[in-house]
Design a protein around this motif. Structure first.
Motif, PDB file in Angstrom:
ATOM      1  N   MET A  93       0.681  -1.280  -0.138  1.00 30.03           N
ATOM      2  CA  MET A  93      -0.143  -0.009   0.102  1.00 30.03           C
ATOM      3  C   MET A  93       0.807   1.234  -0.099  1.00 30.03           C
ATOM      4  N   SER A  94       0.965   1.968  -1.074  1.00 35.92           N
ATOM      5  CA  SER A  94       1.939   2.881  -1.221  1.00 35.92           C
ATOM      6  C   SER A  94       1.204   4.167  -0.678  1.00 35.92           C
ATOM      7  N   GLY A  95       1.517   5.358  -0.581  1.00 30.01           N
ATOM      8  CA  GLY A  95       1.090   6.511  -0.420  1.00 30.01           C
ATOM      9  C   GLY A  95      -0.037   6.779  -1.683  1.00 30.01           C
ATOM     10  N   ASP A  96       0.134   6.461  -2.670  1.00 25.35           N
ATOM     11  CA  ASP A  96      -0.456   6.768  -3.893  1.00 25.35           C
ATOM     12  C   ASP A  96      -1.901   6.144  -3.855  1.00 25.35           C
ATOM     13  N   ASP A  97      -2.027   4.886  -2.920  1.00 22.59           N
ATOM     14  CA  ASP A  97      -3.235   4.337  -2.773  1.00 22.59           C
ATOM     15  C   ASP A  97      -4.200   5.143  -2.158  1.00 22.59           C
ATOM     16  N   PHE A  98      -3.900   6.307  -1.619  1.00 21.72           N
ATOM     17  CA  PHE A  98      -4.927   7.042  -0.571  1.00 21.72           C
ATOM     18  C   PHE A  98      -5.173   8.386  -1.547  1.00 21.72           C
ATOM     19  N   SER A  99      -6.343   8.307  -1.917  1.00 21.91           N
ATOM     20  CA  SER A  99      -6.449   9.630  -2.722  1.00 21.91           C
ATOM     21  C   SER A  99      -6.732  10.852  -1.886  1.00 21.91           C
ATOM     22  N   PRO A 100      -6.064  12.069  -2.244  1.00 25.62           N
ATOM     23  CA  PRO A 100      -5.714  13.210  -1.326  1.00 25.62           C
ATOM     24  C   PRO A 100      -7.453  13.931  -1.107  1.00 25.62           C
ATOM     25  N   LEU A 101      -8.009  14.075  -0.305  1.00 26.81           N
ATOM     26  CA  LEU A 101      -9.303  14.530   0.064  1.00 26.81           C
ATOM     27  C   LEU A 101      -9.262  15.845   0.394  1.00 26.81           C
ATOM     28  N   ARG A 108      -3.344  16.390   8.652  1.00 28.00           N
ATOM     29  CA  ARG A 108      -4.109  16.164   7.354  1.00 28.00           C
ATOM     30  C   ARG A 108      -3.575  15.027   6.572  1.00 28.00           C
ATOM     31  N   ALA A 109      -2.327  14.554   6.544  1.00 26.28           N
ATOM     32  CA  ALA A 109      -1.957  13.407   5.812  1.00 26.28           C
ATOM     33  C   ALA A 109      -2.646  12.033   6.566  1.00 26.28           C
ATOM     34  N   SER A 110      -2.620  11.977   7.730  1.00 23.68           N
ATOM     35  CA  SER A 110      -3.162  11.061   8.515  1.00 23.68           C
ATOM     36  C   SER A 110      -4.621  10.987   8.419  1.00 23.68           C
ATOM     37  N   GLY A 111      -5.290  11.865   8.227  1.00 21.05           N
ATOM     38  CA  GLY A 111      -6.689  12.110   8.217  1.00 21.05           C
ATOM     39  C   GLY A 111      -7.304  11.539   6.766  1.00 21.05           C
ATOM     40  N   GLU A 112      -6.449  11.793   5.622  1.00 20.46           N
ATOM     41  CA  GLU A 112      -6.570  11.349   4.505  1.00 20.46           C
ATOM     42  C   GLU A 112      -6.670   9.731   4.457  1.00 20.46           C
ATOM     43  N   ARG A 113      -5.643   9.161   5.076  1.00 18.17           N
ATOM     44  CA  ARG A 113      -5.901   7.759   5.160  1.00 18.17           C
ATOM     45  C   ARG A 113      -6.721   6.985   5.744  1.00 18.17           C
ATOM     46  N   ILE A 114      -7.066   7.816   7.051  1.00 16.92           N
ATOM     47  CA  ILE A 114      -8.176   7.142   7.643  1.00 16.92           C
ATOM     48  C   ILE A 114      -9.648   7.287   7.130  1.00 16.92           C
ATOM     49  N   VAL A 115      -9.972   8.560   6.582  1.00 17.96           N
ATOM     50  CA  VAL A 115     -10.892   8.871   5.671  1.00 17.96           C
ATOM     51  C   VAL A 115     -11.053   7.778   4.408  1.00 17.96           C
ATOM     52  N   ASP A 116      -9.991   7.528   3.712  1.00 20.89           N
ATOM     53  CA  ASP A 116      -9.973   6.510   2.615  1.00 20.89           C
ATOM     54  C   ASP A 116     -10.327   5.364   3.118  1.00 20.89           C
ATOM     55  N   LEU A 117      -9.698   4.832   4.440  1.00 19.74           N
ATOM     56  CA  LEU A 117     -10.201   3.569   4.979  1.00 19.74           C
ATOM     57  C   LEU A 117     -11.653   3.196   5.416  1.00 19.74           C
ATOM     58  N   VAL A 118     -11.900   4.283   5.895  1.00 25.32           N
ATOM     59  CA  VAL A 118     -13.579   4.201   6.554  1.00 25.32           C
ATOM     60  C   VAL A 118     -14.511   4.516   5.393  1.00 25.32           C
ATOM     61  N   GLU A 119     -14.198   5.116   4.204  1.00 21.11           N
ATOM     62  CA  GLU A 119     -14.985   5.369   3.269  1.00 21.11           C
ATOM     63  C   GLU A 119     -14.782   4.443   1.966  1.00 21.11           C
ATOM     64  N   ARG A 120     -13.917   3.333   1.916  1.00 24.26           N
ATOM     65  CA  ARG A 120     -13.568   2.653   1.089  1.00 24.26           C
ATOM     66  C   ARG A 120     -14.763   1.587   0.647  1.00 24.26           C
ATOM     67  N   PRO A 121     -15.503   1.471  -0.424  1.00 25.84           N
ATOM     68  CA  PRO A 121     -16.427   0.998  -0.815  1.00 25.84           C
ATOM     69  C   PRO A 121     -16.324  -0.569  -0.604  1.00 25.84           C
ATOM     70  N   VAL A 122     -17.303  -1.196  -0.214  1.00 26.05           N
ATOM     71  CA  VAL A 122     -17.363  -2.442   0.027  1.00 26.05           C
ATOM     72  C   VAL A 122     -18.418  -3.506  -0.772  1.00 26.05           C
ATOM     73  N   SER A 123     -18.152  -4.257  -1.704  1.00 28.52           N
ATOM     74  CA  SER A 123     -18.861  -5.019  -2.636  1.00 28.52           C
ATOM     75  C   SER A 123     -19.634  -6.224  -1.677  1.00 28.52           C
ATOM     76  N   VAL A 124     -18.979  -6.968  -0.952  1.00 32.82           N
ATOM     77  CA  VAL A 124     -19.722  -8.023  -0.408  1.00 32.82           C
ATOM     78  C   VAL A 124     -20.369  -7.529   0.836  1.00 32.82           C
ATOM     79  N   ARG A 125     -21.640  -7.335   0.828  1.00 38.04           N
ATOM     80  CA  ARG A 125     -22.254  -6.802   1.933  1.00 38.04           C
ATOM     81  C   ARG A 125     -23.729  -7.123   2.056  1.00 38.04           C
ATOM     82  N   ASP A 126     -24.452  -7.073   3.044  1.00 38.76           N
ATOM     83  CA  ASP A 126     -26.022  -7.298   3.153  1.00 38.76           C
ATOM     84  C   ASP A 126     -26.638  -6.594   2.176  1.00 38.76           C
TER      85      ASP A 126
END
Length: 626
Positions: free
Chosen positions: A1-9, A338-356
């Protein structure tokens, strides 16, 4: 997971604050208000000192004792009383300021730590709900860096930097107002450097932002390297690879050093420059005010400057300069958060396809009929792993998947648990598409015993009861007996209370496997998946495990991924896979008589001499070359 994997918000810190701060807003408001009031109170001593110098300690001048915002009628006329009033105001402001500082620290600490807890728990929950594809691609160390380092950075920012920024703003505005109240001409000189400081700060923020992103990514990479090596220490030692791994950890650490230094050297340019500019403002104020007192008004200036006013001005200017020079630390902390917040938000808001689904089904009772209907699946587009898989299994039946390595056997089984969703076709349990079942209902009715057993660092009892947390001791022991585990568990130092160590390292492979079977027995699923559950143990242990499995599979639908074909001779159906496709299907005897791939595999395992043609087919099926 590189820094580029996290889109700047656009504003990750603001988004996180809006999401998590509202329930704790009273603490935040209390901390901010006490912080600002505390700063205002801290301005009382220099103000009172200046007034006292001019009114009480300079008898040659007829200056009245006056305090801003205090009606003249409230001020005593007697100089001695005015002196004691001055002392009382200074001491009172120190006491009140200390109480306000304590209140600010406690309230903002509670606020930031509660938010840290909420963010970490939500980030972990979001991470846990992500598709298995996320964990196939991402490294553990990077995720750990988000849950630990990035969340901690956010807490530190919310706990101290936010209040510091508001303090700075209140201080600058309050002191600027007092300076203009005392002497507008001299105040203009003092504030002359503020626009320069602002422009320099904007440049710093824009320049350091990408460097902080790179720094957060490098920390994750280093954590990943160290975490992998700690987990694989046995392999490192037995492979004599210490020097190689030292070099790899050294390379990751050096990359972290380079990114850290790229941030630090910019900080070392910015902070001293801010200090210099702020110091120049103070020096200009001192020089101009001193000239005014000694010589008279400088060219372009007019009026009188009193000694007390000048003393207050110097104190206030120093108080003004200090927060301005500290703006660098605030900006630095914000960009890190801010840099940490980008990574947290990207993780929390990452779309999930396998869900109810919204109308997910939770059947009261599951019989366990399993049907694969023309199932297709690929991890990567254009590279299918399972193609056109179809079969059906009834309760009490065993269906076995066999085939060369990489044929898609384990993937086909994981699709039943919806660790991944099929790309085409359908998988049904009791006629219901698994995508229509609630995930908790599906997985509570499908047990999974893997070759690669994972035990948590806890007791034997806790690991057997994992997933059936309400089970009593009697049920745990009964499950262990059924899994042929009770005898060895009883002989452990603390019996069922023996700690197994991280990943169960204190137990043998066969012991770990039997505990995992006991776990499945206790869960009592309608459908059972056995993923090469006996392939990595000795013959004696295999007999024990197989006997336990025979009990476990007697009255439920079982899907077996078989490495040792002798273990599935009695299966009601055997599905032979090759490169993700079904090439044969039938019973053991039928497939032997057909003389196909299954017969070839059986011949090799039975010890018969493999012909060149047999070896060629096996190598091609395994993707290898001669």
């Amino acid at each position: 997971m590189s820094g580029d994997d996290f889109s700047p918000l656009a504003a990750p810190v603001r988004d996180l604050f809006a999401r998590y701060a509202l329930p704790e807003l009273p603490l935040f408001v209390l901390g901010v208000v006490t912080s600002i009031v505390g700063r205002a109170v801290s301005l009382v001593p220099p103000l009172v000192l200046g007034v006292a110098i001019d009114a009480l300690f300079t008898p040659s001048r007829d200056v009245a004792y006056r305090l801003p915002l205090v009606p003249a009628a409230w001020i005593p006329g007697d100089p001695r009383t005015q002196l004691w009033l001055s002392v009382a105001l200074i001491l009172g402001s120190l006491v009140v300021g200390g109480a306000l500082t304590w209140t600010q620290g406690v309230s903002l600490s509670l606020f930031s730590n509660r938010i840290q807890h909420a963010v970490r728990v939500d980030a972990y929950r979001a991470m846990q709900e992500l598709d298995m594809a996320f964990f196939d691609d991402k490294q553990t160390g990077q995720v750990m860096a988000i849950l630990n380092d990035d969340v901690r950075n956010l807490r530190m920012f919310l706990g101290s930097t936010v209040s510091g920024a508001l303090q700075l703003l209140a201080t600058v505005l309050g002191i600027a107002a007092l300076l203009f109240y005392l002497n507008a001409q001299l105040a203009a000189v003092t504030l002359l450097g503020v626009p320069v400081l602002a422009v320099f700060t904007v440049w710093f923020m824009r320049t350091i932002r990408p460097r902080y992103r790179a720094l957060r990514a490098s920390i994750g990479d280093l954590n990943t390297r160290i975490e992998n090596n700690l987990s694989g220490m046995e392999v490192i030692k037995t492979s004599n690879a210490e020097r190689y791994e030292n070099e790899r950890v050294g390379a990751a650490s050096w990359e972290n050093y380079l990114t850290t230094w790229s941030v630090a050297k910019l900080e070392y340019l910015y902070q001293p420059s801010m200090d210099l500019l702020a110091g120049l403002s103070f020096a200009a104020t001192f020089a101009l005010g001193g000239y005014w007192l000694v010589v008279g008004p400088p060219p372009g200036f007019s009026g009188e400057l009193l000694v007390g006013e000048f003393v207050t001005f110097l104190f206030m200017t120093q108080r003004f300069v200090e927060p301005l020079s500290g703006a660098g630390r605030i900006v630095n902390s914000y960009e890190n958060a801010r840099a940490s917040g980008e990574r947290i938000v990207d993780l929390v808001e990452r779309p999930v396809s396998v869900r109810d689904r919204a109308d997910a089904v939770r059947p009261e009772r599951v019989e366990g009929r399993v049907e694969y209907d023309d199932v297709h699946f690929a991890y990567l587009p254009g590279r299918p792993v399972v193609e056109g898989l179809s079969f059906a299994g009834e309760p009490g039946e065993t269906i076995a998947f066999v085939g060369p390595t990489g044929a898609g056997k384990s993937t086909a089984a994981k699709l039943l648990l919806r660790l991944y969703d099929v790309d085409g076709g359908a998988i049904r349990i009791d006629g219901i598409d698994v995508r229509d079942l609630a995930l908790d209902a599906l997985r509570s009715n499908v047990g999974y015993v893997s070759q690669d057993v994972f035990l948590f660092d806890g007791t034997v009892r806790e690991n057997i009861a994992y997933g059936a947390f309400e089970a009593d001791d009697e049920a745990v022991v009964a499950a262990a007996r059924a899994a042929e585990a009770h005898d060895f568990v009883r002989n452990l130092p603390d019996g069922y209370d023996t700690r197994v160590g991280e990943r169960g390292v204190k137990l043998s492979g066969g012991q770990r496997q039997r505990i995992s079977i006991a776990r499945a027995v206790l869960q009592d699923p309608a459908v059972l998946v056995l993923d090469e559950a006996t392939s990595a143990v000795d013959t004696e242990t295999e007999v024990l495990i197989q006997r336990a499995l025979d009990r476990l599979t007697a009255d439920r639908t079982t899907l077996v991924i078989a490495h040792r074909l002798s273990t599935i001779r009695d299966a009601e159906g055997i599905v032979v896979l090759e490169e993700g496709r079904v090439v044969e299907r039938g019973t053991h005897d039928d497939l032997l008589a057909a003389g196909g791939l299954y017969s070839t595999l059986w011949s090799v395992q039975a010890g018969e001499r493999a012909t060149d043609a047999v070896l060629d087919r096996l190598l091609r099926a395994d993707g290898s070359e001669e």
